[in-house]
Design an enzyme around this catalytic site. Structure first.
Site, PDB file in Angstrom:
ATOM      1  N   LYS A  35      37.759  56.446  58.882  1.00 49.70           N
ATOM      2  CA  LYS A  35      37.427  56.989  60.205  1.00 49.70           C
ATOM      3  C   LYS A  35      38.534  57.935  60.695  1.00 49.70           C
ATOM      4  CE  LYS A  35      35.271  54.515  63.973  1.00 49.70           C
ATOM      5  NZ  LYS A  35      35.464  53.425  64.923  1.00 49.70           N
ATOM      6  N   THR A 121      36.014  45.040  77.013  1.00 53.15           N
ATOM      7  CA  THR A 121      35.385  44.072  77.924  1.00 53.15           C
ATOM      8  C   THR A 121      35.751  42.663  77.467  1.00 53.15           C
ATOM      9  OG1 THR A 121      33.577  45.593  78.294  1.00 53.15           O
ATOM     10  CG2 THR A 121      33.161  43.294  78.850  1.00 53.15           C
ATOM     11  N   LYS A 204      34.295  43.821  85.564  1.00 55.51           N
ATOM     12  CA  LYS A 204      33.535  44.418  84.457  1.00 55.51           C
ATOM     13  C   LYS A 204      32.279  43.595  84.130  1.00 55.51           C
ATOM     14  CE  LYS A 204      32.269  46.648  80.901  1.00 55.51           C
ATOM     15  NZ  LYS A 204      32.045  48.043  80.621  1.00 55.51           N
ATOM     16  N   GLY A 257      18.749  47.176  76.134  1.00 58.89           N
ATOM     17  CA  GLY A 257      19.408  46.780  74.879  1.00 58.89           C
ATOM     18  C   GLY A 257      20.790  47.379  74.824  1.00 58.89           C
ATOM     19  N   CYS A 260      26.170  46.445  74.921  1.00 69.11           N
ATOM     20  CA  CYS A 260      26.893  45.916  76.088  1.00 69.11           C
ATOM     21  C   CYS A 260      26.106  44.881  76.895  1.00 69.11           C
ATOM     22  CB  CYS A 260      27.310  47.062  77.000  1.00 69.11           C
ATOM     23  SG  CYS A 260      28.348  48.253  76.163  1.00 69.11           S
ATOM     24  N   LYS A 263      25.119  41.463  75.139  1.00 70.42           N
ATOM     25  CA  LYS A 263      26.340  40.732  74.778  1.00 70.42           C
ATOM     26  C   LYS A 263      27.083  40.265  76.035  1.00 70.42           C
ATOM     27  CE  LYS A 263      30.072  43.256  73.909  1.00 70.42           C
ATOM     28  NZ  LYS A 263      31.488  43.273  74.111  1.00 70.42           N
TER      29      LYS A 263
HETATM   30  C1  UGA Z   1      26.431  49.992  80.102  1.00 68.79           C
HETATM   31  C2  UGA Z   1      26.875  50.265  81.533  1.00 68.79           C
HETATM   32  O1  UGA Z   1      25.895  51.061  82.213  1.00 68.79           O
HETATM   33  C3  UGA Z   1      28.232  50.974  81.569  1.00 68.79           C
HETATM   34  O2  UGA Z   1      28.662  51.129  82.916  1.00 68.79           O
HETATM   35  C4  UGA Z   1      29.237  50.128  80.790  1.00 68.79           C
HETATM   36  O3  UGA Z   1      30.506  50.772  80.738  1.00 68.79           O
HETATM   37  C5  UGA Z   1      28.728  49.923  79.359  1.00 68.79           C
HETATM   38  O4  UGA Z   1      27.449  49.258  79.408  1.00 68.79           O
HETATM   39  C6  UGA Z   1      29.736  49.073  78.612  1.00 68.79           C
HETATM   40  O5  UGA Z   1      29.945  47.929  79.001  1.00 68.79           O
HETATM   41  O6  UGA Z   1      30.402  49.588  77.715  1.00 68.79           O
HETATM   42  P1  UGA Z   1      25.349  51.477  78.137  1.00 68.79           P
HETATM   43  O7  UGA Z   1      25.093  50.172  77.463  1.00 68.79           O
HETATM   44  O8  UGA Z   1      26.013  52.567  77.393  1.00 68.79           O
HETATM   45  O9  UGA Z   1      26.238  51.266  79.470  1.00 68.79           O
HETATM   46  O10 UGA Z   1      23.928  52.065  78.617  1.00 68.79           O
HETATM   47  P2  UGA Z   1      23.061  52.004  79.964  1.00 68.79           P
HETATM   48  O11 UGA Z   1      22.822  53.382  80.431  1.00 68.79           O
HETATM   49  O12 UGA Z   1      23.627  51.068  80.943  1.00 68.79           O
HETATM   50  O13 UGA Z   1      21.662  51.404  79.405  1.00 68.79           O
HETATM   51  C7  UGA Z   1      21.584  50.083  78.897  1.00 68.79           C
HETATM   52  C8  UGA Z   1      20.146  49.740  78.566  1.00 68.79           C
HETATM   53  O14 UGA Z   1      19.354  49.613  79.751  1.00 68.79           O
HETATM   54  C9  UGA Z   1      19.416  50.781  77.712  1.00 68.79           C
HETATM   55  O15 UGA Z   1      18.619  50.132  76.758  1.00 68.79           O
HETATM   56  C10 UGA Z   1      18.570  51.535  78.721  1.00 68.79           C
HETATM   57  O16 UGA Z   1      17.464  52.174  78.159  1.00 68.79           O
HETATM   58  C11 UGA Z   1      18.183  50.397  79.654  1.00 68.79           C
HETATM   59  N1  UGA Z   1      17.797  50.835  81.026  1.00 68.79           N
HETATM   60  C12 UGA Z   1      18.687  51.470  81.810  1.00 68.79           C
HETATM   61  C13 UGA Z   1      16.532  50.523  81.504  1.00 68.79           C
HETATM   62  O17 UGA Z   1      15.696  49.919  80.798  1.00 68.79           O
HETATM   63  N2  UGA Z   1      16.197  50.902  82.784  1.00 68.79           N
HETATM   64  C14 UGA Z   1      17.076  51.547  83.597  1.00 68.79           C
HETATM   65  O18 UGA Z   1      16.715  51.844  84.764  1.00 68.79           O
HETATM   66  C15 UGA Z   1      18.356  51.841  83.106  1.00 68.79           C
END
Ligand code: UGA
Length: 433
Positions: A35, A121, A204, A257, A260, A263
């Site tokens: 990497k 986290t 967090k 899904g 994050c 988990k």
């Molecule tokens: C999430 C958090 O939003 C971040 O703030 C955090 O830093 C991150 O986890 C982490 O802990 O590292 P992420 O998992 O990248 O971010 O993506 P999201 O945009 O939160 O979406 C998560 C899931 O929820 C996806 O499957 C998305 O499609 C779904 N989702 C999101 C919905 O089904 N409906 C919504 O209204 C929003």
């Protein structure tokens, strides 16, 4: 500031690159030599909009370097960020062995005072353990301050989120490291919240769980909408305009899904249990999320009846838009279920097909989104890629054996789909006519 970031996953790589972008001198360390070689040669191991350009620009300017040696990183920096994976254990609790290993490596390399910042986290009280570990294993007996600085970036919007954060949280055990942390984040012009270290760690898990709760809440409402003839998007708009609620994260879907939310929910439930509290509310969030996938799959089975040898097109494999990440992806889960029932799959994702090929064999990967529907008995939208809205629906309907679409992301207009002649099944909405 001279900064070292240990771990070049989504969080570490974006953090290091963005710190370099605002003028700090950054070394990104990873034990994965392949990497690091890729990064040194200008390649990027993940798809994240805007990241590649920033890495190349900052590497060329000399502010961003990639190394495999933690010792080198520790020797050359005043502040060391830890951004290593904290994967789940089978019982839902968090595997902190990477954190422990890095803490020991840092201790081993330290010959002067350092600030060690945890960005991964982690369960509340991990900072205390990291601090104890470094003190125990540091032979030169120099001082260390351990800080918690949780990251809130979203995959797919990581650079944007990092450069323009809503807030930065800094959790400390004493005031000594605060000035340095404020200096690091000064260029971001955002509110900085300084708390005790336990609160920062809890923030967090509390934030991610609340966001997951919002999604499960609207998904539960979507069930009521389907049962009553209401429209979940109208309901989301109606409640979301109340500033106390907010419209964000109220998009009903086939479930959330990613690496994050699933988990972190399990971890937070476990952490709560260890602290003597049964967080039943979050168990319900998990339950609703699992049911949402079951309900969506049932819609497909109820409509198509026997799936064996039916051709189903699937749009989207990534767990969300703008990423090639398929970890815990509802779209992938759906594909596996369809395959298990004997469906023949034609799939497309703008970025995630390469990663999917390794775990989803015996399906046809289609490079053009409009051709996925060719000869299909049904089409499923599983990921909210914005380009799917531009699907040539006229063509899609004509090339399908049966114009049936299951939309797990509510991407299309109900009346328009009906006018075009589709049997269109989405989440929490149906045509009034
Ligand atoms: C999430 C958090 O939003 C971040 O703030 C955090 O830093 C991150 O986890 C982490 O802990 O590292 P992420 O998992 O990248 O971010 O993506 P999201 O945009 O939160 O979406 C998560 C899931 O929820 C996806 O499957 C998305 O499609 C779904 N989702 C999101 C919905 O089904 N409906 C919504 O209204 C929003």
């Amino acid at each position: 500031m001279k900064i070292t970031i240990i771990g070049t996953g989504y969080v570490g790589l974006v953090t290091g690159t963005c710190f370099a972008e605002v003028g700090h001198k950054v070394i990104c360390v990873d034990c994965d030599a392949a990497k690091i070689k890729l990064l040194q040669e200008g390649g990027v191991p993940i798809y994240e909009p805007g990241l590649e350009e920033l890495i190349q620009k900052n590497a060329a300017s000399g502010r961003l370097a990639f190394r495999t040696s933690t010792r080198e990183g520790v020797e050359q920096s005043d502040v060391i960020f830890i951004a290593v994976p904290t994967p789940p254990l089978p019982d839902g609790s968090v595997d902190l062995s990477f954190m422990e290993g890095v803490a020991r490596d840092i201790a081993d390399a330290m010959t002067s005072y350092k600030i060690v910042v945890d960005k991964s986290t982690v369960p509340v009280k991990t900072g205390e353990k990291v601090s104890e570990t470094i003190r125990r294993y540091c032979k030169s007996r120099v001082e260390v301050d351990v800080v918690s600085n949780p990251e809130f970036l979203r995959e797919g919007f990581a650079v944007e989120d990092f450069l323009k954060p809503d807030r930065v949280v800094i959790g400390v055990r004493s005031q000594r490291p605060v000035t340095a942390l404020r200096e690091i984040y000064a260029p971001f012009n955002c509110p900085i919240i300084v708390t005790d270290i336990h609160s920062a760690e809890l923030i967090k898990h509390a934030a991610n769980s609340f966001l997951a709760l919002k999604i499960s809440y609207i998904n539960a409402i979507s069930v009521l909408c389907e049962a009553s003839g209401a429209n979940v998007q109208e309901v989301a708009n109606g409640i979301g305009m109340d500033h106390r609620i907010g419209r964000a994260f109220l998009d009903a879907s086939l479930g959330f899904g990613g690496s994050c939310f699933p988990k972190d929910l399990s971890a937070f439930i476990k952490i709560s249990e260890q602290l003597g509290y049964d967080f039943g509310l979050l168990k319900e969030v998990q339950k609703i999320n699992a049911q949402q996938m079951d309900r969506f799959f049932k819609k497909i089975v109820d409509t198509l009846w026997v799936l064996k040898e039916k051709t189903v097109g699937v749009l989207g494999l990534a767990f969300k838009q703008n990423t090639d990440d398929i970890r815990m992806s509802p779209a992938m889960e759906l594909c596996h279920r369809l395959r298990k029932e004997g469906a023949i799959l034609r799939v497309h994702d703008p970025q995630a097909m390469e990663k999917a090929k390794a775990v989803l064999p015996n399906v046809t990967y289609v490079s053009d989104m409009n051709s996925v529907a060719d000869g299909c008995d049904a089409l499923v939208v599983a990921t909210e890629w914005p380009q799917f809205k531009k699907l040539d629906l006229d063509r899609v309907r004509k090339v399908m054996t049966h114009p049936i679409m299951f939309d797990g992301r509510n991407m299309f207009d109900l009346e328009e789909m009906e006018r075009l002649g589709f049997i269109y099944k989405s989440i929490g909405r149906q045509c009034q006519s």
